[in-house]
Structures are given as structure tokens and as C-alpha cells.
Design a protein around this motif. Structure first.
Motif, PDB file in Angstrom:
ATOM      1  N   ILE A   1     -16.278 -13.696 -32.354  1.00 30.39           N
ATOM      2  CA  ILE A   1     -15.902 -14.796 -31.472  1.00 30.39           C
ATOM      3  C   ILE A   1     -15.527 -14.241 -30.100  1.00 30.39           C
ATOM      4  O   ILE A   1     -14.604 -13.435 -29.985  1.00 30.39           O
ATOM      5  N   GLU A   2     -16.253 -14.679 -29.075  1.00 25.49           N
ATOM      6  CA  GLU A   2     -15.936 -14.248 -27.716  1.00 25.49           C
ATOM      7  C   GLU A   2     -14.887 -15.173 -27.118  1.00 25.49           C
ATOM      8  O   GLU A   2     -14.849 -16.365 -27.421  1.00 25.49           O
ATOM      9  N   MET A   3     -14.050 -14.601 -26.254  1.00 23.90           N
ATOM     10  CA  MET A   3     -12.925 -15.359 -25.737  1.00 23.90           C
ATOM     11  C   MET A   3     -12.620 -14.950 -24.306  1.00 23.90           C
ATOM     12  O   MET A   3     -12.817 -13.793 -23.924  1.00 23.90           O
ATOM     13  N   GLU A   4     -12.124 -15.877 -23.520  1.00 28.29           N
ATOM     14  CA  GLU A   4     -11.598 -15.556 -22.194  1.00 28.29           C
ATOM     15  C   GLU A   4     -10.156 -15.089 -22.368  1.00 28.29           C
ATOM     16  O   GLU A   4      -9.343 -15.765 -23.004  1.00 28.29           O
ATOM     17  N   TYR A   5      -9.836 -13.928 -21.801  1.00 32.13           N
ATOM     18  CA  TYR A   5      -8.483 -13.386 -21.886  1.00 32.13           C
ATOM     19  C   TYR A   5      -7.850 -13.369 -20.503  1.00 32.13           C
ATOM     20  O   TYR A   5      -8.458 -12.908 -19.535  1.00 32.13           O
ATOM     21  N   VAL A   6      -6.628 -13.870 -20.431  1.00 31.25           N
ATOM     22  CA  VAL A   6      -5.851 -13.859 -19.190  1.00 31.25           C
ATOM     23  C   VAL A   6      -4.726 -12.855 -19.368  1.00 31.25           C
ATOM     24  O   VAL A   6      -3.882 -13.000 -20.267  1.00 31.25           O
ATOM     25  N   GLN A   7      -4.708 -11.816 -18.545  1.00 27.32           N
ATOM     26  CA  GLN A   7      -3.714 -10.754 -18.703  1.00 27.32           C
ATOM     27  C   GLN A   7      -2.343 -11.171 -18.159  1.00 27.32           C
ATOM     28  O   GLN A   7      -2.240 -11.754 -17.075  1.00 27.32           O
ATOM     29  N   VAL A   8      -1.320 -10.857 -18.943  1.00 29.22           N
ATOM     30  CA  VAL A   8       0.066 -11.155 -18.588  1.00 29.22           C
ATOM     31  C   VAL A   8       0.833  -9.836 -18.565  1.00 29.22           C
ATOM     32  O   VAL A   8       0.812  -9.085 -19.544  1.00 29.22           O
ATOM     33  N   ASP A   9       1.499  -9.546 -17.473  1.00 29.47           N
ATOM     34  CA  ASP A   9       2.251  -8.294 -17.323  1.00 29.47           C
ATOM     35  C   ASP A   9       3.648  -8.478 -17.907  1.00 29.47           C
ATOM     36  O   ASP A   9       4.547  -9.013 -17.245  1.00 29.47           O
ATOM     37  N   ILE A  10       3.842  -8.037 -19.156  1.00 31.08           N
ATOM     38  CA  ILE A  10       5.145  -8.237 -19.791  1.00 31.08           C
ATOM     39  C   ILE A  10       6.188  -7.258 -19.255  1.00 31.08           C
ATOM     40  O   ILE A  10       7.385  -7.537 -19.309  1.00 31.08           O
ATOM     41  N   GLU A  11       5.749  -6.108 -18.735  1.00 27.73           N
ATOM     42  CA  GLU A  11       6.710  -5.171 -18.161  1.00 27.73           C
ATOM     43  C   GLU A  11       7.408  -5.788 -16.955  1.00 27.73           C
ATOM     44  O   GLU A  11       8.612  -5.610 -16.752  1.00 27.73           O
ATOM     45  N   LYS A  12       6.657  -6.555 -16.172  1.00 28.27           N
ATOM     46  CA  LYS A  12       7.229  -7.223 -15.003  1.00 28.27           C
ATOM     47  C   LYS A  12       7.882  -8.562 -15.364  1.00 28.27           C
ATOM     48  O   LYS A  12       8.446  -9.225 -14.500  1.00 28.27           O
ATOM     49  N   GLY A  13       7.761  -8.946 -16.627  1.00 29.29           N
ATOM     50  CA  GLY A  13       8.388 -10.184 -17.073  1.00 29.29           C
ATOM     51  C   GLY A  13       7.603 -11.443 -16.779  1.00 29.29           C
ATOM     52  O   GLY A  13       8.168 -12.546 -16.795  1.00 29.29           O
ATOM     53  N   GLU A  14       6.297 -11.312 -16.528  1.00 30.97           N
ATOM     54  CA  GLU A  14       5.491 -12.510 -16.244  1.00 30.97           C
ATOM     55  C   GLU A  14       5.504 -13.493 -17.410  1.00 30.97           C
ATOM     56  O   GLU A  14       5.377 -14.705 -17.206  1.00 30.97           O
ATOM     57  N   ASN A  15       5.662 -12.961 -18.616  1.00 28.26           N
ATOM     58  CA  ASN A  15       5.699 -13.816 -19.802  1.00 28.26           C
ATOM     59  C   ASN A  15       6.942 -14.698 -19.857  1.00 28.26           C
ATOM     60  O   ASN A  15       6.995 -15.672 -20.605  1.00 28.26           O
ATOM     61  N   LEU A  16       7.950 -14.364 -19.055  1.00 28.86           N
ATOM     62  CA  LEU A  16       9.210 -15.110 -19.066  1.00 28.86           C
ATOM     63  C   LEU A  16       9.271 -16.164 -17.969  1.00 28.86           C
ATOM     64  O   LEU A  16      10.296 -16.834 -17.805  1.00 28.86           O
ATOM     65  N   SER A  17       8.199 -16.312 -17.219  1.00 29.59           N
ATOM     66  CA  SER A  17       8.177 -17.284 -16.130  1.00 29.59           C
ATOM     67  C   SER A  17       8.230 -18.706 -16.679  1.00 29.59           C
ATOM     68  O   SER A  17       7.921 -18.959 -17.852  1.00 29.59           O
ATOM     69  N   LYS A  18       8.608 -19.644 -15.817  1.00 26.83           N
ATOM     70  CA  LYS A  18       8.655 -21.058 -16.215  1.00 26.83           C
ATOM     71  C   LYS A  18       7.282 -21.526 -16.665  1.00 26.83           C
ATOM     72  O   LYS A  18       7.154 -22.283 -17.638  1.00 26.83           O
ATOM     73  N   HIS A  19       6.253 -21.058 -15.966  1.00 28.62           N
ATOM     74  CA  HIS A  19       4.863 -21.432 -16.287  1.00 28.62           C
ATOM     75  C   HIS A  19       4.503 -20.999 -17.705  1.00 28.62           C
ATOM     76  O   HIS A  19       3.934 -21.788 -18.481  1.00 28.62           O
TER      77      HIS A  19
ATOM     78  N   LYS B   1       4.227 -22.888 -22.061  1.00 24.12           N
ATOM     79  CA  LYS B   1       3.181 -22.695 -23.067  1.00 24.12           C
ATOM     80  C   LYS B   1       3.767 -22.148 -24.369  1.00 24.12           C
ATOM     81  O   LYS B   1       3.272 -22.449 -25.452  1.00 24.12           O
ATOM     82  N   ASN B   2       4.792 -21.316 -24.262  1.00 25.36           N
ATOM     83  CA  ASN B   2       5.495 -20.773 -25.421  1.00 25.36           C
ATOM     84  C   ASN B   2       6.964 -20.613 -25.050  1.00 25.36           C
ATOM     85  O   ASN B   2       7.309 -19.709 -24.279  1.00 25.36           O
ATOM     86  N   PRO B   3       7.841 -21.457 -25.558  1.00 30.55           N
ATOM     87  CA  PRO B   3       9.250 -21.450 -25.152  1.00 30.55           C
ATOM     88  C   PRO B   3       9.962 -20.109 -25.325  1.00 30.55           C
ATOM     89  O   PRO B   3      10.915 -19.819 -24.597  1.00 30.55           O
ATOM     90  N   ILE B   4       9.501 -19.270 -26.262  1.00 28.56           N
ATOM     91  CA  ILE B   4      10.197 -17.995 -26.446  1.00 28.56           C
ATOM     92  C   ILE B   4       9.600 -16.885 -25.582  1.00 28.56           C
ATOM     93  O   ILE B   4      10.048 -15.740 -25.644  1.00 28.56           O
ATOM     94  N   GLY B   5       8.596 -17.222 -24.786  1.00 33.24           N
ATOM     95  CA  GLY B   5       8.078 -16.280 -23.805  1.00 33.24           C
ATOM     96  C   GLY B   5       7.384 -15.065 -24.372  1.00 33.24           C
ATOM     97  O   GLY B   5       7.524 -13.964 -23.840  1.00 33.24           O
ATOM     98  N   LYS B   6       6.639 -15.246 -25.437  1.00 27.55           N
ATOM     99  CA  LYS B   6       5.919 -14.127 -26.056  1.00 27.55           C
ATOM    100  C   LYS B   6       4.410 -14.332 -25.931  1.00 27.55           C
ATOM    101  O   LYS B   6       3.924 -15.452 -25.813  1.00 27.55           O
TER     102      LYS B   6
ATOM    103  N   GLY C   1      14.523   1.575 -24.666  1.00 26.92           N
ATOM    104  CA  GLY C   1      15.125   0.776 -23.604  1.00 26.92           C
ATOM    105  C   GLY C   1      14.103   0.151 -22.681  1.00 26.92           C
ATOM    106  O   GLY C   1      14.418  -0.239 -21.550  1.00 26.92           O
ATOM    107  N   TYR C   2      12.874   0.009 -23.160  1.00 27.81           N
ATOM    108  CA  TYR C   2      11.777  -0.514 -22.338  1.00 27.81           C
ATOM    109  C   TYR C   2      12.090  -1.904 -21.790  1.00 27.81           C
ATOM    110  O   TYR C   2      11.716  -2.237 -20.659  1.00 27.81           O
ATOM    111  N   PHE C   3      12.785  -2.713 -22.581  1.00 31.24           N
ATOM    112  CA  PHE C   3      13.123  -4.070 -22.156  1.00 31.24           C
ATOM    113  C   PHE C   3      14.626  -4.227 -21.895  1.00 31.24           C
ATOM    114  O   PHE C   3      15.194  -5.300 -22.106  1.00 31.24           O
ATOM    115  N   LYS C   4      15.266  -3.160 -21.425  1.00 30.78           N
ATOM    116  CA  LYS C   4      16.722  -3.212 -21.232  1.00 30.78           C
ATOM    117  C   LYS C   4      17.145  -4.220 -20.171  1.00 30.78           C
ATOM    118  O   LYS C   4      18.326  -4.600 -20.107  1.00 30.78           O
ATOM    119  N   ASP C   5      16.198  -4.667 -19.338  1.00 28.04           N
ATOM    120  CA  ASP C   5      16.521  -5.680 -18.334  1.00 28.04           C
ATOM    121  C   ASP C   5      16.647  -7.074 -18.939  1.00 28.04           C
ATOM    122  O   ASP C   5      17.127  -7.998 -18.292  1.00 28.04           O
TER     123      ASP C   5
END
Length: 202
Positions: A24-42, A46-51, A117-121
Motif C-alpha cells: 500500500i502506497e501512502m503520502e507521508y507528512v514529516q513531523v519534527d518531534i524533536e522540535k515539538g511540532e507534534n505538540l502544536s495546536k494543529h 488531529k491527536n489530542p495526546i500529540g503523538k 533526557g531527549y524529551f526533558k523539555d
């Protein structure tokens, strides 16, 4: 449809391998979790726990959690059966999938988060917990070694999602210096089989 993904993270990789196995081919949108993009309001919309990963359907419906995303695609396209085909196979696959996820995948994840401590912030690392989680992961490798003395794959004689989860776990474990050794001949045999599958490059 598209999947919000992070190439360096082990959880999204499980979905990529699963879909590669099904062709199955899929479009993938990259999210930078190190910079915390997954925790944005946007992203939290889509996922309230930001994962990640998150599957977003064409109508905007979102499905998060790798197992849930894989379950969705297994229902859409059953073959090849990665959750098992018969009732017995389904039960055995899910049993091993749960054990691998709780006793290996999550333990390695906790070892990484609390030891490095990768996510110590955004969390409070507890080094002692990280150390204990690593010990638990190493112990479970012994369980898998004994299991693979009896069967070609983790859930039986067929490749399944349990193999995908274990493979991604063992690959990611290298970042916390947990590796297969001479005491794991069956796991090493199995691991080489996993690496040789085209989907491993997903």
C-alpha cells in the motif's frame, strides 16, 4: 489520505513496514518531534495526546496509534494477513503483539526517554526508571529467544505484526546500547530474516 510520520521514530516505522508488506502506497507528512511540532495546536486537533503516527482520511477523520492504523488497513486489505487469518492465528498474533509491545517496545522506549533526557523539555526523566526499563527489555529478549527455538516467527509459522514490532524494537534498542549477542542465536537468525525483507527499508 495521508500519514503524519517521523522517519527517525520507531512507532511510525511500524506502520510504514506494515503498509510496505501489503504493497500500500501512502503520502507521508514529516513531523519534527524533536522540535515539538507534534505538540502544536494543529497536530493536537488531529491527536489530542500529540503523538505520531496519525492517519488522516480524505474526509478529515483521524486515526492515531500504530496498532489502530494497522488494524484499519488490515480490514481494508486483509491479504497478506498480518494479524492472522484463522481465529486461532488472530488470537496468537495478538497475544504476542501485546507481549512484545509491553515487554520490549515500551521498555526500550522508556529506557530511551528516561536515560537520555531527549524529551526533558516536556517531561521529567527518572534515570532509575530508565535503567530498570532497559533491564526489563533485556530480560524479554530471553523470552523471545526461547520462543524462536520453537517457531520460525514470533507468533508461529507466519510473519505477522508481532515480528514488525519486535524488529523495530530491536533496531531502536541500539540507541540505548541494547543489542543481540552470542546468547541470542535464534533471535539473530530471525533478525537477519527481518532485515532481508524488502519492507525493512520502509
Amino acid at each position: 489520505m495521508k500519514i503524519y510520520d517521523t522517519k527517525t521514530a520507531p512507532t511510525p516505522r511500524r506502520v510504514r513496514i506494515f503498509l510496505a508488506e501489503k504493497g500500500i502506497e501512502m503520502e507521508y507528512v514529516q513531523v519534527d518531534i524533536e522540535k515539538g511540532e507534534n505538540l502544536s495546536k494543529h497536530m493536537r486537533a488531529k491527536n489530542p495526546i500529540g503523538k505520531v503516527p496519525i492517519l488522516e482520511l480524505d474526509d478529515g477523520t483521524c486515526i492515531s496509534e500504530s496498532d489502530a492504523i494497522c488494524t484499519y488497513f488490515e480490514a481494508l486489505q486483509p491479504a497478506p494477513y498480518l494479524f492472522g487469518e484463522t481465529a486461532l492465528e488472530k488470537g496468537q498474533v495478538m497475544m504476542w503483539q501485546r507481549q512484545v509491545e509491553f515487554c520490549l517496545f515500551m521498555q526500550i522506549g522508556m529506557c530511551f526517554q528516561h536515560s537520555t533526557g531527549y524529551f526533558k523539555d516536556r517531561m521529567t526523566p527518572v534515570p532509575e526508571y530508565g535503567k530498570e526499563a532497559g533491564i526489563n527489555a533485556v530480560k524479554f529478549l530471553k523470552v523471545l529467544e526461547r520462543r524462536l527455538e520453537q517457531s520460525e516467527y514470533i507468533a508461529g509459522d507466519k510473519y505477522s505484526i508481532a515480528d514488525i514490532t519486535a524488529f523495530c524494537s530491536i533496531d531502536f534498542a541500539r540507541v540505548v546500547d541494547i543489542k543481540l549477542g552470542d546468547e541470542h542465536p535464534q533471535l539473530t537468525r530471525w533478525y537477519q530474516q527481518m532485515r532481508n525483507r524488502p519492507s525493512a527499508k520502509a
